[in-house]
Write a protein that holds these residues in place. Structure first.
Motif, PDB file in Angstrom:
ATOM      1  N   ARG A  78       0.804  -1.212   0.000  1.00  0.00           N
ATOM      2  CA  ARG A  78       0.000   0.000   0.000  1.00  0.00           C
ATOM      3  C   ARG A  78       0.844   1.272   0.000  1.00  0.00           C
ATOM      4  O   ARG A  78       0.496   2.258  -0.646  1.00  0.00           O
ATOM      5  CB  ARG A  78      -0.929   0.002   1.212  1.00  0.00           C
ATOM      6  N   PHE A  79       1.961   1.257   0.726  1.00  0.00           N
ATOM      7  CA  PHE A  79       2.738   2.480   0.897  1.00  0.00           C
ATOM      8  C   PHE A  79       4.107   2.429   0.229  1.00  0.00           C
ATOM      9  O   PHE A  79       4.909   3.339   0.383  1.00  0.00           O
ATOM     10  CB  PHE A  79       2.893   2.797   2.390  1.00  0.00           C
ATOM     11  N   GLY A  80       4.397   1.356  -0.488  1.00  0.00           N
ATOM     12  CA  GLY A  80       5.663   1.262  -1.197  1.00  0.00           C
ATOM     13  C   GLY A  80       6.874   1.165  -0.282  1.00  0.00           C
ATOM     14  O   GLY A  80       7.959   1.617  -0.640  1.00  0.00           O
ATOM     15  N   LYS A 140      10.540   6.779  11.615  1.00  0.00           N
ATOM     16  CA  LYS A 140      10.452   7.927  10.707  1.00  0.00           C
ATOM     17  C   LYS A 140       9.218   7.821   9.820  1.00  0.00           C
ATOM     18  O   LYS A 140       8.535   8.811   9.582  1.00  0.00           O
ATOM     19  CB  LYS A 140      11.715   8.020   9.867  1.00  0.00           C
ATOM     20  N   ARG A 141       8.913   6.623   9.347  1.00  0.00           N
ATOM     21  CA  ARG A 141       7.744   6.446   8.475  1.00  0.00           C
ATOM     22  C   ARG A 141       6.453   6.740   9.230  1.00  0.00           C
ATOM     23  O   ARG A 141       5.555   7.395   8.713  1.00  0.00           O
ATOM     24  CB  ARG A 141       7.735   5.022   7.902  1.00  0.00           C
ATOM     25  N   VAL A 142       6.379   6.301  10.482  1.00  0.00           N
ATOM     26  CA  VAL A 142       5.177   6.536  11.281  1.00  0.00           C
ATOM     27  C   VAL A 142       5.031   8.027  11.597  1.00  0.00           C
ATOM     28  O   VAL A 142       3.917   8.558  11.571  1.00  0.00           O
ATOM     29  CB  VAL A 142       5.195   5.707  12.583  1.00  0.00           C
ATOM     30  N   ASP A 147      -0.837   9.172   6.566  1.00  0.00           N
ATOM     31  CA  ASP A 147      -1.672   8.073   6.075  1.00  0.00           C
ATOM     32  C   ASP A 147      -1.140   6.729   6.568  1.00  0.00           C
ATOM     33  O   ASP A 147      -1.903   5.870   7.002  1.00  0.00           O
ATOM     34  CB  ASP A 147      -1.732   8.073   4.545  1.00  0.00           C
ATOM     35  N   PHE A 148       0.161   6.571   6.491  1.00  0.00           N
ATOM     36  CA  PHE A 148       0.804   5.356   6.973  1.00  0.00           C
ATOM     37  C   PHE A 148       0.561   5.184   8.472  1.00  0.00           C
ATOM     38  O   PHE A 148       0.189   4.116   8.947  1.00  0.00           O
ATOM     39  CB  PHE A 148       2.306   5.400   6.684  1.00  0.00           C
TER      40      PHE A 148
END
Length: 170
Positions: A78-80, A140-142, A147-148
């Protein structure tokens, strides 16, 4: 933990502690103390070690690992992202820390889901910051991708609530 917080106050290029650090930290209140002493006796020879099974810090069930594999796969698609098996371990460690947080558990059991969710999101954010050194990429992504973060926290909240309802933990 002490060294982590102390490191913020230390200067790299000085042989002694700065006066500010000496005033801010009471080193006399820290002491090394032996609380137990003993020997472990092991028998010589060949032996068989049984695999770890069950829930909790000692291991995870196959169903639990499958659910983690699915969420990692879903997040990647979904998020690559390119999360791996180590990220599953990170999520399990995060889950374990949450399960040991008595304030969070009390909030989850004593509040309606929408109120418990506010506490849950706050505690997860704090624990992610504590664990930032372990998996900076995930942290970092969170924190950077809303959206993630929403997708992950929704899934993680549902998983955590379901775990509280299981008879193993009550």
């Amino acid at each position: 933990m002490f060294a982590k917080f102390l490191g913020r106050y230390l200067l790299v290029d000085g042989p002694t502690l700065p006066v500010e650090v000496q005033q801010a930290i009471d080193m006399e209140s820290y002491k090394l103390q032996r609380v137990a002493q003993g020997k472990i006796s092991l028998s010589r020879g060949d032996g068989v070690v049984d695999p770890i099974s069950g829930r909790g810090p000692q291991g995870s069930s196959a169903e639990e690992m499958e659910a983690l594999s699915l969420i990692i796969k879903e997040l990647n698609e979904r998020f690559g992202t390119d999360f791996t098996e180590e990220d599953k371990v990170f999520i399990l460690q995060l889950e374990e820390r949450l399960a040991n947080d008595t304030a969070l558990l009390a909030s989850m059991r004593g509040n309606p889901p929408e109120n418990a969710r506010l506490t849950f999101d706050h505690v997860v954010t704090d624990r992610l910051q504590d664990m930032m050194d372990t998996n900076f990429k995930f942290y970092k992504r969170v924190t950077d991708d809303q959206d993630f973060a929403k997708y992950f926290l929704d899934w993680f909240f549902d998983r955590f609530r379901a775990g509280l309802k299981s008879p193993e933990q009550e």
